[in-house]
Design a protein around this motif. Structure first.
Motif, PDB file in Angstrom:
ATOM      1  N   ASP A 488       0.965  -1.225  -0.053  1.00  0.00           N
ATOM      2  CA  ASP A 488      -0.032   0.026  -0.185  1.00  0.00           C
ATOM      3  C   ASP A 488       0.954   1.263   0.294  1.00  0.00           C
ATOM      4  OD1 ASP A 488      -1.914   2.141   0.404  1.00  0.00           O
ATOM      5  OD2 ASP A 488      -2.681   0.943   2.161  1.00  0.00           O
ATOM      6  N   PRO A 489       0.778   1.995  -0.924  1.00  0.00           N
ATOM      7  CA  PRO A 489       1.565   3.417  -1.084  1.00  0.00           C
ATOM      8  C   PRO A 489       1.289   4.282   0.031  1.00  0.00           C
ATOM      9  CG  PRO A 489      -0.169   3.576  -2.684  1.00  0.00           C
ATOM     10  CD  PRO A 489      -0.227   2.047  -2.234  1.00  0.00           C
ATOM     11  N   ASP A 490       0.178   3.989   0.602  1.00  0.00           N
ATOM     12  CA  ASP A 490       0.010   5.068   1.968  1.00  0.00           C
ATOM     13  C   ASP A 490       0.565   4.427   3.361  1.00  0.00           C
ATOM     14  OD1 ASP A 490      -1.489   6.797   0.489  1.00  0.00           O
ATOM     15  OD2 ASP A 490      -3.347   5.699   0.810  1.00  0.00           O
ATOM     16  N   ALA A 491       0.754   3.138   2.933  1.00  0.00           N
ATOM     17  CA  ALA A 491       1.505   2.480   4.471  1.00  0.00           C
ATOM     18  C   ALA A 491       3.005   2.722   4.546  1.00  0.00           C
ATOM     19  CB  ALA A 491       1.187   1.171   4.417  1.00  0.00           C
ATOM     20  N   THR A 492       3.376   3.813   4.278  1.00  0.00           N
ATOM     21  CA  THR A 492       4.842   4.195   4.674  1.00  0.00           C
ATOM     22  C   THR A 492       5.072   5.789   4.705  1.00  0.00           C
ATOM     23  OG1 THR A 492       6.799   4.070   3.344  1.00  0.00           O
ATOM     24  CG2 THR A 492       5.260   4.571   2.059  1.00  0.00           C
ATOM     25  N   PRO A 493       6.166   6.162   5.365  1.00  0.00           N
ATOM     26  CA  PRO A 493       7.063   5.564   5.971  1.00  0.00           C
ATOM     27  C   PRO A 493       6.955   5.192   7.453  1.00  0.00           C
ATOM     28  CG  PRO A 493       7.425   7.995   6.276  1.00  0.00           C
ATOM     29  CD  PRO A 493       6.246   7.865   5.414  1.00  0.00           C
ATOM     30  N   VAL A 494       7.775   4.229   7.965  1.00  0.00           N
ATOM     31  CA  VAL A 494       7.551   3.849   9.203  1.00  0.00           C
ATOM     32  C   VAL A 494       8.974   3.979  10.404  1.00  0.00           C
ATOM     33  CG1 VAL A 494       6.254   1.900   8.626  1.00  0.00           C
ATOM     34  CG2 VAL A 494       8.732   1.689   8.637  1.00  0.00           C
ATOM     35  N   LEU A 495       8.578   4.082  11.572  1.00  0.00           N
ATOM     36  CA  LEU A 495       9.781   4.497  12.447  1.00  0.00           C
ATOM     37  C   LEU A 495      10.458   3.051  12.907  1.00  0.00           C
ATOM     38  CD1 LEU A 495      11.587   6.424  14.093  1.00  0.00           C
ATOM     39  CD2 LEU A 495       9.836   6.068  15.931  1.00  0.00           C
ATOM     40  N   ALA A 496      11.712   2.700  12.416  1.00  0.00           N
ATOM     41  CA  ALA A 496      12.362   1.361  12.606  1.00  0.00           C
ATOM     42  C   ALA A 496      13.749   1.362  12.637  1.00  0.00           C
ATOM     43  CB  ALA A 496      11.755   0.563  11.639  1.00  0.00           C
ATOM     44  N   ASP A 497      14.474   0.310  13.165  1.00  0.00           N
ATOM     45  CA  ASP A 497      15.617   0.034  13.099  1.00  0.00           C
ATOM     46  C   ASP A 497      15.698  -0.872  11.727  1.00  0.00           C
ATOM     47  OD1 ASP A 497      18.025  -2.061  13.485  1.00  0.00           O
ATOM     48  OD2 ASP A 497      18.457  -0.167  14.519  1.00  0.00           O
ATOM     49  N   ARG A 498      16.457  -0.627  10.655  1.00  0.00           N
ATOM     50  CA  ARG A 498      16.250  -1.218   9.317  1.00  0.00           C
ATOM     51  C   ARG A 498      16.970  -2.468   9.412  1.00  0.00           C
ATOM     52  NH1 ARG A 498      20.009  -2.213   5.539  1.00  0.00           N
ATOM     53  NH2 ARG A 498      21.617  -0.933   6.858  1.00  0.00           N
ATOM     54  N   VAL A 499      17.964  -2.785  10.104  1.00  0.00           N
ATOM     55  CA  VAL A 499      18.750  -4.179  10.013  1.00  0.00           C
ATOM     56  C   VAL A 499      17.853  -5.100  11.060  1.00  0.00           C
ATOM     57  CG1 VAL A 499      20.426  -5.420  11.084  1.00  0.00           C
ATOM     58  CG2 VAL A 499      21.043  -3.044  10.024  1.00  0.00           C
TER      59      VAL A 499
END
Length: 612
Positions: A488-499
């Motif tokens: 879903d193009p609306d379901a981004t961005p997110v707060l996360a540790d990438r690794v």
């Protein structure tokens, strides 16, 4: 008028008696008139009567100044009249003084009577005190209502009896009643708390005061005794002491530090836990400002906080709990959790602070975080160990191609011409492309395995999923697995540790691929979508055989695995990572078969999107 009447009566009598006695009784009768006037009306009337009698006497006698007898009689009259006047004056003065004394005596007697009545009322009104008097022999002479209420004896029953009836038998046997009187007489006053008897034989704890009473000459008249029943008072004091001891015991053993301050910030109490926490003894801090337990700039601003609260009544800290920093005696800082309560008693306001030392807790949390990061790192290394063979196969293709292209270029360089140079250039370009592809695989692998620090930042979720797929699907193409991305193009961005999130995705992707190894249909679906206003849901679905309900209920517990060679840590670590990101992870068994894993991440909404 009285003088004239008496003089007239004397004159008439003298005239009546003159034929018989000549003029001899005139002055005698006039003297009687003066005496009667003085006796009845006082000095002034006697003086007026004397003057009137003298004039009358001389008028009644023909030749008063030629007859010596008349002059002698007149002189005698004058002397007697003056004497009567002086005597009357003195008698009048004595009479007035006696009357005044009589009035004063009556007034004093009345006042003394009133004072005695008021004193009796006062003594009887002191119903909480037994007030009575003993004579010199120790017998009861005066008894008030308070004594009757406390001890049970009525006045008519106890007067004249020895005060020994108030003492327990053991004290009477030891001679204590007389010893107490002797001691009071010797010391001037004697007081003690001891046991006494009531009329019914019951005992009570009494505060007894005995005072010897002396007259103006210093002679002993008796003894005054004041007795107060302190049984309930002492019981209450013992109860208070017991509660204080219990409270002190609790405060001494409770792990939280407690500090009590007044409205000026002056410390009134400093518990044992506070002494251990800050390193001060109680005597070092009592009476000093609590700001000494704070580092700058809180130390300088604290009094202003209290003053502002007392002025406005707006509480910022009171009634809530927050983490603050304190300062120990040695200058080191101590993080602690602070809760403040307020109380008002006796018109004074006090504040009680409860402080829980967070030093060990935060050190443990930091250590736990390090261990968790280490475990996650080990999990990634373990996952890469399981992927080693497929990675070797994946890397073998570009490396083999590079070798082939280089060998072709080497052969063509033996007899170069314009045509072969173009082929050599093309072969080297292909070799470089394959080398770059192998390098990208190695770099991605190194980034995935590297431990590093946990660092959450805004990440593009589709890009993160694509990178995870490139790692998770390595070597699985020959298994015939079809991958679908429904992002879903609306379901981004997110707060996360990438690794770490890549680790979750890789784990779930490879689990799904292994679950479909024996399935006729092998379809892997990775989808994203909005989960409420602030979260994004990521779903990894497979077409495998699914999970048993019993296994699904315990799937995220540590050391539980459905694989014969698994350690049972992969999904447990996935749950730890997701929950550390503020999300949750769960599994579903859809009715059509297969398994769906879902987890959520925090959605970062831009201001423009939020306004729209």
């Amino acid at each position: 008028m009285v003088a004239i009447v008496f003089v007239a009566i004397a004159t008439v009598a003298a005239l009546a008696l003159e034929p018989l006695l000549a003029d001899r009784p005139i002055w005698l009768l006039l003297t009687v008139a003066v005496l009667a006037s003085a006796w009845t009306s006082g000095v002034t009337t006697a003086g007026f009567a004397t003057a009137a009698s003298a004039v009358t006497g001389f008028l009644l006698i023909d030749t008063p100044f030629r007859d010596m007898d008349h002059l002698v009689h007149a002189s005698g009259f004058g002397m007697i009249s003056v004497g009567l006047i002086l005597l009357t004056s003195r008698l009048s003065h004595w009479r007035e003084a006696a009357h005044v004394h009589e009035i004063d005596a009556g007034e004093n007697s009345r006042k003394a009577h009133e004072t005695a009545e008021e004193l009796a009322l006062l003594i009887d009104g002191a119903t909480t005190l037994a007030i009575y008097m003993l004579d010199k022999q120790g017998r009861v002479a005066i008894w008030n209502k308070g004594a009757e209420r406390i001890k049970g004896w009525k006045e008519e029953d106890i007067l004249g009896r020895s005060a020994a009836v108030f003492y327990p038998q053991d004290d009477v046997a030891r001679g204590k009643p007389q010893a107490d009187l002797d001691r009071a007489r010797a010391e001037g006053r004697f007081q003690e708390a001891t046991w006494r008897l009531r009329k019914d034989g019951s005992e009570f704890l009494a505060d007894v005061t005995i005072t010897p009473l002396h007259d103006e000459d210093g002679r002993l008249r008796g003894f005054g005794k004041v007795v107060r029943d302190i049984t309930d008072e002492k019981a209450a004091e013992r109860a208070i002491e017991k509660r204080e001891a219990q409270l002190n015991s609790i405060l001494a053993s409770v792990p939280d530090a407690m500090v009590v301050i007044d409205a000026e910030g002056i410390m009134l109490s400093f518990s044992h836990a506070a002494q251990r926490m800050f390193g001060y003894e109680e005597a070092e801090v009592l009476g000093k400002n609590v700001s000494m337990l704070m580092p700058s700039p809180d130390r300088e601003a604290h009094d202003g906080y209290i003053a502002r609260y007392l002025e406005t009544g707006v509480a910022h800290i009171i009634g809530s709990t927050r983490r603050v920093i304190g300062c120990r005696k040695d200058g080191t800082l101590v993080p602690h959790e602070l809760a403040i309560g307020e109380a008002t008693g006796g018109g004074e306001r006090v504040f009680t602070g409860f402080m829980r030392d967070l030093t060990d807790q935060e050190a443990t949390a930091a250590r736990l975080q390090d261990l968790q990061a280490e475990l996650i790192h080990v999990s990634r290394v373990s996952a890469m160990g399981a992927m080693a063979s497929t990675l070797a196969h994946e890397l073998n293709q570009p490396i083999t191609a590079v070798v082939n292209y280089v060998q072709i270029a080497h052969v063509l360089l033996e007899d170069p011409d314009p045509d072969t140079v173009a082929e050599i250039r093309e072969a080297l370009a292909d070799a470089a492309s394959e080398a770059l592809r192998a390098g990208q695989i190695v770099r991605r692998l190194r980034a995935f395995v590297a431990r590093g620090e946990v660092q959450k930042q805004v990440e593009d979720l589709p890009k993160l999923i694509e990178e995870a797929c490139s790692l998770g699907l390595v070597g699985l193409s020959e298994h015939g697995i079809e991958t679908r991305l429904l992002l879903d193009p609306d379901a981004t961005p997110v707060l996360a540790d990438r690794v770490q999130i890549e680790q979750v995705l890789v784990n779930l992707i490879r689990n799904a691929a292994e679950a479909m190894a024996e399935s006729p249909t092998r379809e892997l679906t990775i989808a994203t979508g909005l989960e409420g206003p602030a979260m994004v849901r990521v779903t990894i679905a497979d077409t495998g055989p699914g999970l048993d309900a019993e296994v699904a209920a315990q799937l995220f517990q540590a050391f539980l695995s459905t694989k014969t060679e698994g350690m049972g840590l992969g999904l447990s670590i996935c749950r730890t990572i997701v929950e550390a990101h503020g999300g949750k992870i769960w599994v579903e068994n859809p009715p059509g078969g297969g398994t769906r894993f879902h987890f959520t991440l925090m959605h970062i909404v831009s201001e423009d999107r939020d306004v729209g």
